[in-house]
Design an enzyme around this catalytic site. Sequence first.
Site, mmCIF file in Angstrom:
data_model
loop_
_atom_site.group_PDB
_atom_site.id
_atom_site.type_symbol
_atom_site.label_atom_id
_atom_site.label_comp_id
_atom_site.label_asym_id
_atom_site.label_seq_id
_atom_site.Cartn_x
_atom_site.Cartn_y
_atom_site.Cartn_z
ATOM 1 N N TYR A 143 -2.010 5.776 3.548
ATOM 2 C CA TYR A 143 -1.777 7.204 3.330
ATOM 3 C C TYR A 143 -2.248 8.039 4.512
ATOM 4 O O TYR A 143 -1.761 9.142 4.736
ATOM 5 C CB TYR A 143 -2.505 7.676 2.062
ATOM 6 C CG TYR A 143 -1.688 7.550 0.810
ATOM 7 C CD1 TYR A 143 -1.177 6.322 0.410
ATOM 8 C CD2 TYR A 143 -1.418 8.662 0.014
ATOM 9 C CE1 TYR A 143 -0.431 6.197 -0.745
ATOM 10 C CE2 TYR A 143 -0.673 8.547 -1.143
ATOM 11 C CZ TYR A 143 -0.178 7.314 -1.522
ATOM 12 O OH TYR A 143 0.561 7.216 -2.662
ATOM 13 N N LYS A 194 -3.240 -7.953 -0.937
ATOM 14 C CA LYS A 194 -2.273 -8.978 -0.543
ATOM 15 C C LYS A 194 -2.916 -9.783 0.586
ATOM 16 O O LYS A 194 -2.484 -9.732 1.740
ATOM 17 C CB LYS A 194 -0.954 -8.332 -0.081
ATOM 18 C CG LYS A 194 -0.069 -7.828 -1.208
ATOM 19 C CD LYS A 194 0.680 -8.931 -1.949
ATOM 20 C CE LYS A 194 1.848 -9.457 -1.141
ATOM 21 N NZ LYS A 194 2.573 -10.539 -1.879
ATOM 22 N N ASP A 227 1.203 -8.161 -6.239
ATOM 23 C CA ASP A 227 2.455 -8.426 -6.977
ATOM 24 C C ASP A 227 2.169 -9.157 -8.280
ATOM 25 O O ASP A 227 2.716 -8.817 -9.335
ATOM 26 C CB ASP A 227 3.452 -9.208 -6.097
ATOM 27 C CG ASP A 227 2.874 -10.481 -5.502
ATOM 28 O OD1 ASP A 227 1.627 -10.638 -5.476
ATOM 29 O OD2 ASP A 227 3.660 -11.336 -5.048
ATOM 30 N N ASP A 251 -1.659 3.447 -6.260
ATOM 31 C CA ASP A 251 -0.614 4.410 -6.617
ATOM 32 C C ASP A 251 0.434 3.727 -7.484
ATOM 33 O O ASP A 251 0.810 4.217 -8.554
ATOM 34 C CB ASP A 251 0.008 4.971 -5.330
ATOM 35 C CG ASP A 251 1.074 6.024 -5.598
ATOM 36 O OD1 ASP A 251 0.840 6.869 -6.488
ATOM 37 O OD2 ASP A 251 2.116 5.994 -4.935
ATOM 38 N N ASP A 255 0.780 3.907 -11.929
ATOM 39 C CA ASP A 255 1.991 4.371 -12.618
ATOM 40 C C ASP A 255 2.454 3.322 -13.617
ATOM 41 O O ASP A 255 2.820 3.628 -14.753
ATOM 42 C CB ASP A 255 3.136 4.645 -11.623
ATOM 43 C CG ASP A 255 3.272 6.128 -11.282
ATOM 44 O OD1 ASP A 255 2.243 6.832 -11.297
ATOM 45 O OD2 ASP A 255 4.405 6.581 -11.012
#
Length: 370
Positions: A143, A194, A227, A251, A255
């Site tokens: 970000y 990851k 993932d 983020d 959600d």
Amino acid sequence: MPANKKLLVLPGDGIGPEVMREVRRVIDWMDRRRTVTFDLTEDLVGGAAIDARGTPIADKTMEAALASDAVLFGSVGGPRWEKLGFDMRPELAILRLRKELDLFANLRPAIVLDPLVDASTLKADVVRGLDLMIVRESTGGIYFGEPRGVETLADGSKRGYDTETYTTAEIERVSRVAFELARQRQGRVCSVEKANVMQSGLFWREVVTALHAREYADVSLSHMYADNCAMQLVRNPRQFDVIVTSNIFGDLLSDLASMLTGSLGMLPSATMGAPDSAGRRRALYEPIHGSAPDIAGKGIANPMAQILSFAMLLRYSFGMDEDAKLIERACTNVLASGLRTADVMAPGTAKVGTSVMGEAILRELDKLAA
Ligand code: IPM
Ligand code: MG
């Protein structure tokens, strides 16, 4: 008389002002009960500030935020402001607040309330009793990482790029928040990255592992690729207690997690800075839902996420746990009584709009406080 608590209220765009109006009624209710007096300032952010002042957040608003004990944020953005360019995005308001107040730990709970167990798109058996907390890093990573930009290559084509970057200190301070929360909950932290693909992900894993061994060996720590975490959240969300992760993965995963609960319209969040010498943390509270321009101005938005964000503010910034619980209980009871906004409707419940829902919560507060 307790000292006045300095509160900055930033309703923003879309449904922000509508749902914030219902919070103001809850605040008025509390003022009348004299449990506390708020020294409250309201100001413009996001598209509303762009329209009025030509900037998503004015410097004087930033100063007010720095001087306040807590910030209650609504939501920003909408199609009206989408063509103004990258430097005039309403979203810059929340990004600047997080960055300049140094609010690095974004706490995003996903809780399934019993009356809403059928509002989830997942089977009730999978989500019943769910109570997980995502701790999302919120001032670093891709970000804010440099370099970033779009450059023209020798052959005339272009290349866009952003940078994922984390320092030891950035990873440690957000992980501490997660470990300390876990100690007050079920004692389990899952760190998500990851590490199989990203250098910064492998580094994240090493730093969390070392910190855990040094200071938090009493908490159980596991690691998961982002993932896989997305998949596990849908397969068996109750396996998680506290998830700690980077800005971008947080983020996405928050959600996803929010929809396990049935509606974005139910979920509050808190973003905290480091404690000062008196142990007080700077903090901003906001619902997870955005400005929802598609339903803005219709009076149908669910005010609960904004009201529950205020409850979180009372708990974490003002130490008013009893009052926070009162508000949370009022919301649960109203849902149990069968009143629902459109987003959490179920067969056999009655559909109401934003202000009727606010009214019902006030009436329930009266009952609980009687
Ligand atoms: C969120 C939002 C923001 C983010 C946007 C509005 C900048 O999606 O709070 O999750 O990406 O952090
Ligand atoms: Mg988001």
